[in-house]
Design a protein around this motif. Sequence first.
Motif, PDB file in Angstrom:
ATOM      1  N   GLN B  13     -11.064  -2.771 -29.373  1.00 48.23           N
ATOM      2  CA  GLN B  13     -11.119  -1.356 -28.975  1.00 48.23           C
ATOM      3  C   GLN B  13     -12.252  -1.121 -27.991  1.00 48.23           C
ATOM      4  OE1 GLN B  13     -11.481   0.892 -32.558  1.00 48.23           O
ATOM      5  NE2 GLN B  13      -9.296   0.835 -32.986  1.00 48.23           N
ATOM      6  N   LYS B  14     -13.412  -1.724 -28.316  1.00 46.20           N
ATOM      7  CA  LYS B  14     -14.551  -1.551 -27.412  1.00 46.20           C
ATOM      8  C   LYS B  14     -14.224  -2.111 -26.038  1.00 46.20           C
ATOM      9  CE  LYS B  14     -19.193  -1.551 -29.447  1.00 46.20           C
ATOM     10  NZ  LYS B  14     -19.427  -0.230 -29.650  1.00 46.20           N
ATOM     11  N   ASN B  16     -11.364  -2.397 -24.565  1.00 46.91           N
ATOM     12  CA  ASN B  16     -10.492  -1.474 -23.830  1.00 46.91           C
ATOM     13  C   ASN B  16     -11.273  -0.293 -23.296  1.00 46.91           C
ATOM     14  OD1 ASN B  16      -8.103  -2.845 -24.053  1.00 46.91           O
ATOM     15  ND2 ASN B  16      -7.602  -1.977 -26.058  1.00 46.91           N
ATOM     16  N   LYS B  17     -12.154   0.229 -24.161  1.00 48.38           N
ATOM     17  CA  LYS B  17     -12.927   1.411 -23.744  1.00 48.38           C
ATOM     18  C   LYS B  17     -13.751   1.088 -22.499  1.00 48.38           C
ATOM     19  CE  LYS B  17     -16.798   2.995 -25.823  1.00 48.38           C
ATOM     20  NZ  LYS B  17     -17.668   3.447 -26.888  1.00 48.38           N
ATOM     21  N   LYS B  20     -11.674   0.725 -19.367  1.00 45.41           N
ATOM     22  CA  LYS B  20     -11.205   2.010 -18.839  1.00 45.41           C
ATOM     23  C   LYS B  20     -12.302   2.705 -18.047  1.00 45.41           C
ATOM     24  CE  LYS B  20      -7.235   3.816 -21.206  1.00 45.41           C
ATOM     25  NZ  LYS B  20      -6.740   2.596 -21.845  1.00 45.41           N
ATOM     26  N   GLN B  21     -13.551   2.539 -18.554  1.00 52.28           N
ATOM     27  CA  GLN B  21     -14.655   3.213 -17.852  1.00 52.28           C
ATOM     28  C   GLN B  21     -14.779   2.739 -16.410  1.00 52.28           C
ATOM     29  OE1 GLN B  21     -18.073   2.400 -20.263  1.00 52.28           O
ATOM     30  NE2 GLN B  21     -17.755   4.143 -21.585  1.00 52.28           N
ATOM     31  N   ASP B 150     -22.410  -5.136 -23.576  1.00 50.34           N
ATOM     32  CA  ASP B 150     -21.156  -4.379 -23.442  1.00 50.34           C
ATOM     33  C   ASP B 150     -20.253  -5.001 -22.385  1.00 50.34           C
ATOM     34  OD1 ASP B 150     -22.626  -1.063 -24.001  1.00 50.34           O
ATOM     35  OD2 ASP B 150     -21.945  -2.634 -25.377  1.00 50.34           O
ATOM     36  N   ARG B 154     -16.525  -6.345 -22.832  1.00 51.09           N
ATOM     37  CA  ARG B 154     -15.445  -5.823 -22.005  1.00 51.09           C
ATOM     38  C   ARG B 154     -14.474  -6.920 -21.589  1.00 51.09           C
ATOM     39  NH1 ARG B 154     -14.855  -5.612 -16.409  1.00 51.09           N
ATOM     40  NH2 ARG B 154     -16.973  -6.421 -16.144  1.00 51.09           N
TER      41      ARG B 154
END
Lengths: 317, 640
Positions: B13-14, B16-17, B20-21, B150, B154
Amino acid sequence: MENNTNIQTYLQRIKKRGFRLTKTRTIVLDTLLENQKELTAGELFFLSHKKYSKIGMATIYRNIKLLEEESLIKRAGFDEGKAKYRIRTGWGPTRKKSDPEPVKSKLVKSSGQIKTTDILMGNTNPRGTGGSYRDVERINIIQGQLNGWLNDLNEIKEKKELELEDVIKDFGTVDKIINNHDNQKSNLIQMLLDVQNEYRWLPKHILLYIGSKLDISLTDIYGITTFYKYFNLEPIGKHSIIVCMGTACHVRGAMNLLQRIVNILGVKPGDTTGDYKFTLDTVNCLGCCALGPVMMIDNKYFSNPSTGKLKKILNRF
Amino acid sequence: MPIKINSLNDLKQKANKFEKQLESSTVISICSGTGCKAYSSDDVYSGLQREIKKNKAEGKIILKRTGCHGYCERGPIVVIYPQGTCYLGVTEKDIPEIVGKTIKGEVAESLVYKDEDGKPIFKESDIPFYKFQKRVVLSNNSKIDPKSIDDYIRIGGYQSLARVLEKMEPEDVIKTVKDANLRGRGGGGFPAGTKWEITRKAPGEPKYTIVNSDEGDPGAYMDRSILEGNPHSVLEGLIIGAYAVGSGKGFVFVRHEYPQTVENIRMAIKRAREYGLLGKNILDSGFDFDVEVHEGAGAFVSGEETALLRSIEGKVGEPTPKPPYPATEGLYSKPTLINNVETWANVPFIIKNGAEWFRTLGTKKSSGTKIFSLVGKVNNTGLVEVPMGVTLRDIIFKIGGGIKNGKKFKAVQTGGPSGGVIPGELLDLPIDFDELTKAGTMMGSGGMVVMDESDCMVNVTHYFLKFLADESCGKCVPCREGLRQMIYIYERIMEGKGREEDLKLLSDISMLMKEASLCALGTTAPNIVVTTLKYFREEYEAHIYYNICPAKVCRPLISYVIDKNKCAGCGSCVKACPVDAITGENKKPHSIDDKSCIKCGSCMEACPEKYSAIEKKTGIAVVEEKEKKEIRSGMNIKSQ
C-alpha cells in the motif's frame, strides 16, 4: 588523618628505602599530605600543576604508579569511576629490622604543615647520610628511569601539547565518547576514531586516560594505533592534503602529481609543513577513479592540477 | 512520527501511495555518489533548487539526489523521469537550460550523449555504456534517493523480506539461495547457500551476521556504490540472511575512508528501525534482529574475513588461521555469517524473482551478474554490471569504449592486488570465477584496470608488491619476507642492475609464498609476478639485459631529450623544471642535463604543443655492452 608521628615515620621510610625524592615527586606527595581527603588523579594534577607548572598529566600517572608500587600511596575508593589516592599509613614489614627514630618536633612549622624537603634538609636519618650499597644501586636505577621519563616529558612538550584548561576539558569530551560506545573495550577502535575526528590526532594524555578508564594497557592501545593507518600519533597540520595512489590513478600519473606537490611544499608524504599548515599523505584509493590522478584537500577534490594551478589552490587555504 | 509497518500488504500500500505521489510530476534526479560529488554535483544540486524556486515550479518538478549511476567518466549525471532523458557532464551554467526545457517538456539537446556520428541518444538505457550491461544490483541506484527509505519502499523495497518472514521457513530461504547458486562476490566465490547452511547448523549462540564493506582494492569501488547508493537493499538482504541462519545481531563493517557511505548506511539503519524493519518483532513476525555500524581504520588486510572479526572485537586486525572458519567459530568464537556487500544486495532479487531466474543469467557454474569497476586507460571509466560469461573484450571495447587517446591495449589487471594481468591474446576469455583463475589471475572483487603501451609491467608489478608489503600484517615469514625480497629484486631491475638469476628467483619466491602464507594476501600476492613473467617476459628481459624500459616509465632507464630541430628556445620548460636542469639561450635550442634531471616530466608537459620538442628516450644513457641473449619475441631492442 595522620598524626605528626606517622608523617615523620612515613618520610623516614621514604629515605630509608633509598627512594629518591625528586622535585616532582616531592610536590605530588606534598599535595597529598596537605589535603586531608583522598584525591583523584585529575585533582592531584590540578593542584600539583598550580605549584609547579612543568608537571603534565603523564607525569602524574607515572608517579602515581611508581608511588603505589613503592607502597607510599594507596588507592582508596572510587569517585564516579575514578580512582582516589592517599598517603599510605599502615605499613607491612620493612627491609630494615630496627624501627626508625621519631623526628624531633622542632621541625613542625607554625602552620602545622610539614614539608618533606624540611625533613631532608635536616639530618634526621639516624644512620647518617649515604646508605648501604643496595641503596645506591636502587638510587641509580630509579635515577635512570627518571631520566627516561623526563625525556619523554620534554618530547611531549615539544610536540605542542595542550594547555592545562584544555586538558581538563578534554577528559569531559573523552568521557562522552566512551559513553557513546557503551564503555565497551571491544569498541576501542570506534572510540579512537571519534577522538581523532575531534582532535585531528591522538594526544598521549587522552590515550592514557582511555586506557585507565577501560582497563586497557598503553601497549595494547599503541598496538592498535600503530597497526591502523588512519591514526595519527603526532600533531598534524590544519589542512590535510591527500594524494590518491590507487592503481587507476597510478597509471594516470599519480607519481608525477605527488612529485609536483612535494616540490612546492618541500615535505615528503607523511610529514607536516613547518608552519603546521599542511600535512601531506597518500592513500590507496579514494574511489573517484574517473578523475584520476586525484588530490584531496580537506574534503575538496582536485583532478590532476598542474604546478601553476597547485600554487593557486594552496594559496587559497 | 513514522508508524511501524506490520505486513507485506502495508508495504504494498505504501509503495502504491508513494508512486502515485510522483505520477503528476516530473523528476529531475542528480547523481550524488562520491565520484560525482568530486565533480561538484552538490553545487549543481543547490543551483537546480534555486532555479526551480525562481521559476515557481516546485509543484511540477521534484528534485532528487540519487546514488551512483556508474558512468563516472561523464559525471555529474542528471536524468529526467519519467522520460529517462539523460544529461551528461552537467555544470552550473547548464542549470537554467535544464530547468527551462524540463518545465516545457522539451529536451536540452546540447547536454545529451552523442555517438560517433554526432547523433543524439536521449535515454540513459540506450547509451552504449549502459546498453550492453545487464543492470540488476545497480539498477535502482539511479531511481532512488539513498537517504530516503520511502523511496526504496516505493520501488518495492522490503517486500522480499516480508515475503520471507510471512511465508518461508529459514530452511526454505537457504534452499532458494543454494538453488540459485549465488557465489560470494567478495573475491572468494564460495557458494553462499552452503555457507549459510553451515552457519545455521553450527552449534553456539548467539550467531552473528556481518556485511563486509571493507573494500580495500585500490581502483575498485563497487561496494561503495551499492552501499552508498542503495543501502536498504543491502540491509534487506542482511535481515533475510540473519533470519535464515538464526542470528539476532549484525554488523556492517565499512571503511572510514568512505564518509558518505558511512553516513548513508547509518541513516538507513535509523530509518529502518523507525519503521519496525529492524529491532524487535520485525514486521510483526516475532523475529528480532538489530545492526551496528563499525568503521575500519585504514588497514587493507582487515578486509580478510578473520582479520575483520578481530577488528570488530577491538583487537589488531590480523588474520588468524583457517580452519576454524567463521561459519563455525567466528566473532567471539560464535558461528558468524560474513558476506560481501554485493552478495547481500543480490539476495532480495533472488527472493523476488526466484532461483531459476537467477540461474538464467551468467554461466553454468557462475550464476547472476557481477559488477566491475572499469578504470585506467579506457574511455568510459565507471561501474559496469554484466552477466557472468561476458568476454573481457566486450567489456573493454564495447562498454568501455576502447583505449583512451587511441593508444594500443596492452593488458588488463583484474582482481586488485591479488589478481594478475591478462594480455591481448586472452581478451576473449569469458569472465567468471573459474575461467580467470585458470588463466592465473582471479576475478576478485571486480577491479579491472586497463593498461596501454605506456604502462610498464615491471613498474606495475612493483607498485602492487609495494602496496601489499605495506599492508601485510607481518605475522608470517613467507608473506613478510617474500614480499620484501621481491621488492628489492624489482628495484634493482628498474634501476638497470637486474641479474640473470633474478627471474628464476622471483618464480621460486612466488611458489613459496603460494604454498606457505597464512592468509589470502600472501597466497595471492605472487599472482601479479607470475602472470607478468608469463605473458611479458620480454619486458623483464629488456630491463635486465639491455637496460631498456620499452614503455619508458622506469625513471633510471629513461632520459628526457630536447630535439634541437624542434626547440624554439621559448623557455617554458626552464620555468617548469623543479631542479633547474635545463639550460639554453633565449630563442636557441635548449638542452637538459641528464645528471640533474629527476625525470618528473614537467618539462614535457610545459612544452607548447606546436613545438613538442621534448621526448622520452630509453636506453641511450645506460646501455652497456653485455653478452646478448636471445629474447623470446623478436622485439626491436635498439635505442628507441
